[in-house]
Design an enzyme around this catalytic site. Sequence first.
Site, PDB file in Angstrom:
ATOM      1  N   ASP A 611      19.800  13.383 -20.680  1.00  0.00           N
ATOM      2  CA  ASP A 611      19.149  14.631 -21.060  1.00  0.00           C
ATOM      3  C   ASP A 611      19.865  15.250 -22.253  1.00  0.00           C
ATOM      4  O   ASP A 611      21.098  15.313 -22.297  1.00  0.00           O
ATOM      5  CB  ASP A 611      19.161  15.587 -19.858  1.00  0.00           C
ATOM      6  CG  ASP A 611      18.327  16.828 -20.092  1.00  0.00           C
ATOM      7  OD1 ASP A 611      17.132  16.675 -20.409  1.00  0.00           O
ATOM      8  OD2 ASP A 611      18.870  17.936 -19.948  1.00  0.00           O
ATOM      9  N   GLU A 670      30.263  -1.432 -17.983  1.00  0.00           N
ATOM     10  CA  GLU A 670      31.111  -1.924 -16.891  1.00  0.00           C
ATOM     11  C   GLU A 670      30.294  -2.660 -15.838  1.00  0.00           C
ATOM     12  O   GLU A 670      30.860  -3.367 -15.003  1.00  0.00           O
ATOM     13  CB  GLU A 670      31.845  -0.747 -16.218  1.00  0.00           C
ATOM     14  CG  GLU A 670      32.844  -0.027 -17.111  1.00  0.00           C
ATOM     15  CD  GLU A 670      33.383   1.240 -16.450  1.00  0.00           C
ATOM     16  OE1 GLU A 670      33.048   1.470 -15.261  1.00  0.00           O
ATOM     17  OE2 GLU A 670      34.121   1.988 -17.109  1.00  0.00           O
TER      18      GLU A 670
END
Length: 948
Positions: A611, A670
């Site tokens: 956002d 990751e």
Amino acid sequence: MTLRIGFGRTDLTPPLGVELAGFGPFLRRRATSVHAPLYARAVAVAGADGGRWVLVSCDLLGVAASIVDDVAARVAAATGWRPDEVVVHATHNHSGPATVENVGWGAPDEQYVAGVADLIARACVAAVRGLAPATVRHAVVPLEEFAHNRMLPSRDPALIDSGVHVLRVDHDGALAGFVASYSCHPVICCESTSAVHGDFPGEALRIVEAAHPGATGVFLQGALGDVNPLYAHGPADESMVALELFAGRFADAVTAGIAGSTPVEDDAVAVVKQEIPYELAPYDLDELRKRRDEGDDVTSLSLRRTVAALEEGREVRRPLWVHALRLGPLTLLGYNVEVFDGIKRRLVEALGEHCLVLSTTNGWLGYAPTHDAYEPPADPYPAYEVPIIAGHLPFRPDISDDLVAAGVRAAGLLRGSADPEWWRGAVVYECHLPSFRDGSGDGIGDLEGLIEGLDYLRDLGVDAVWTGPFFRSPLLDQGFDVSDYLDVEPVFGTLGTFDRLVAAAHERGIRVIVDYIPNHTSDQHPWFVASRSSRDDPKRDWYMWRDEPNNWTSEAGGSVWEYDEPTGQYYLHSHLVEQPDLNWRNPEVRKALLDVLRFWLDRGADGVRIDVAHMLMKDPEFRDNPSAPEGHHNVFDLQHPDFGTQLHVHDRRHPDTFAALAEIRAVADEYAGGRVTIAEIEAMPWADWAAYYAAGMHLPFPFRLLETHWRADLLRSELEALYAALPDGAWPIVALGNHDRPRLATRLGPAQARVAAVLLLTLAATPCLLYADELGMTDQPVPVDRQRDYFARTHGGVSRDPSRTPMPWTDGATGGFSTADESRLWLPVSHDVATLNVAAQLADPASMLRLYRALTRLRHASPALRRGSIAFAGGTDSVLAYTRSAGSDRKLVLLNLTDRPATVPSSVTGRVVLSTTGAAPRPVAGTELELAAGEAVVIDVERDHADH
């Protein structure tokens, strides 16, 4: 490898005996003997991560659908596996009851039907029980001059496999079994005897098994059933010679593959079952009767059952599906209908050479060859006097597009082993959770409702669903005001509901993208409660506090600064007063927010939509913004007029933002499987937009397109600038609407909204659809007393609620959105709900929804439309034109953006495969092409004369 594989085999011959029906029904005869044993051969695969699959290959043609269901149920009951993890596949030797029952020559023996399912299931159960740690090797062995195409002699020889795929499986260093795949028509049937002579792969597997005691072979026939071995269906002596010849050659190839295979290094195992929509030819009884009465004998016989069933009011349809197994670098695809249209070639072209394709020829109870592909052989004989073997049901001519699209989606969306760049070309759907579907009955859309809507999204062709915020929140800003990042707001569900959503979506091959809201929290968040409690609180610096405000204006109107009397300072809120901005310059804040990101990725989210990603860092000196020139207000947005009075150069888009976004990307990296980062950023010059790729964002939104007037010249200019600015190797995302803007059909009208659908789903970009735009839904006025958007409650504020009203599913009082009374709904339903709803549009072939479904199907089936290149050329003042290309696949897209007919220069030969006017597919050849008012077309290009 860390996977387990088991094999099983049962002899089907004893209970079948003379009850088999040979291919001879074409010649009005029945088989009375069997040349060699008929087997069910099964292989089961299970991965450490839970992915598993069991496949049984039968030496029979098209095992009847009831038998398939019975086998799956028996295996599930015996093993605890799900029925949809069992695939029943026939090796296509035209020797099963389906030949007789489905084409209409008689009924199978009841003893056969009662006994064969149990035997087939035994092979599957044996394979599951034999699961053991395995190593896998793979080889492709050339098989030149092995087969020729009897029925399609002049077609591209690339339809025939150049070699046999062989998978060698070892348990404890010893050969346990092997899998062979080849695109062929393996039947060897004599025409002058009543014996069934088996299939040459089955005979070949028996030869190889004899040389390797204890090993079980499984044959996977490819998808090209129209490629026939020489002498098939010939005289008895020639057929026997052919059987021995082909079986020997095939056995030699498999043996060579077993000996020369190389290790499959990747141990990923995953499975997807992708169901295909029912969009078949309409069941018009009069038309079916006409086809029955005027067709040839075989067509008449095959349609007789369908007509009879429909006259009795029985449901004769069966689901179409594609199963996909990822085994290391290999993808195995199986589907339960046979279509003679080069499916394997198209899938291999789309997915790469390590793609094994098999057509199970069952479940739909028959064939569906495409009519235009058939060519009479040079030396016809009785078996080929019939141009098609008609299916049990009438199929659409483009059913093969559905199969290719479903195969591509299934292969590309396998959990744990998918393309890390799956988001390139994926179709993303913004559901805006409170308005999508209410599963709890309280009048507010929720996670349970989204789970209920997943089948709809799958059939729509959605690859990923963006949920919208569902975290704990006072819901003053539709959930973007978060009071707890690590829990679910009770009106939306629980953490357990979210986990079920992820599992259910992944089962359907749909990824889940959640909102990540790092810029601000609710003022009820414990962090802010602590921060405003005292100037000395450890979390004081987690938000931005000042003694004096500057001149920055809020998107909700007024100043971004709110005075907090107890502590005597102002705090910053870029949105509502109740949404204080976090201080991303504080390393503790960054760590806490990155841990939030890990929390949701750990729970299985496939990515995040960030956002207001451009707002994370503000000017550290808090300098005033300059005033904006007159008329700076954005007519395309729903912002407060105050916001447009200044140029927002210091309260957003600070260069330090890129370092923050790079940290977010590092966390996403990751995780395996390609976790995507989608950045919401405001409209800006293309060079500035492109900088967000350098910051690590996979897909920064290019909102300039939402703020471009609907004219061919302006759109072309913006799109060319977008692609010119796109960094090498980068890929864009495109949206033509979202939850903060007026709806597409409101802005453009119904005809041009259809044109916009074609633009959105054919650009070289990842399309993002706003929920209900696929229905053509327009803005719905919302009375003040029903409004939910607190942005409208400030003086002069503008409500975004009209574009956020509930998704209409049916024509009921609440549009099928909720079981609650209409007065309790989150927002009022559309005034067009009687006609504008999912159920009505599914029943209307000319509806907006059916157009969207056709577009996504075409997109998934076309390498050019999914990830191909784009070139703009050949348009006019009225028409936007571009070509998408990938290998031999070329699509020309023409969009008439006016309400009057248009003539477009054309240099291509091809076929219109989609039109927004509903016009039937039509050939294209000549120097000009006529487009109707508001018509957009997609043309499959066979030849571009401008290239020569």
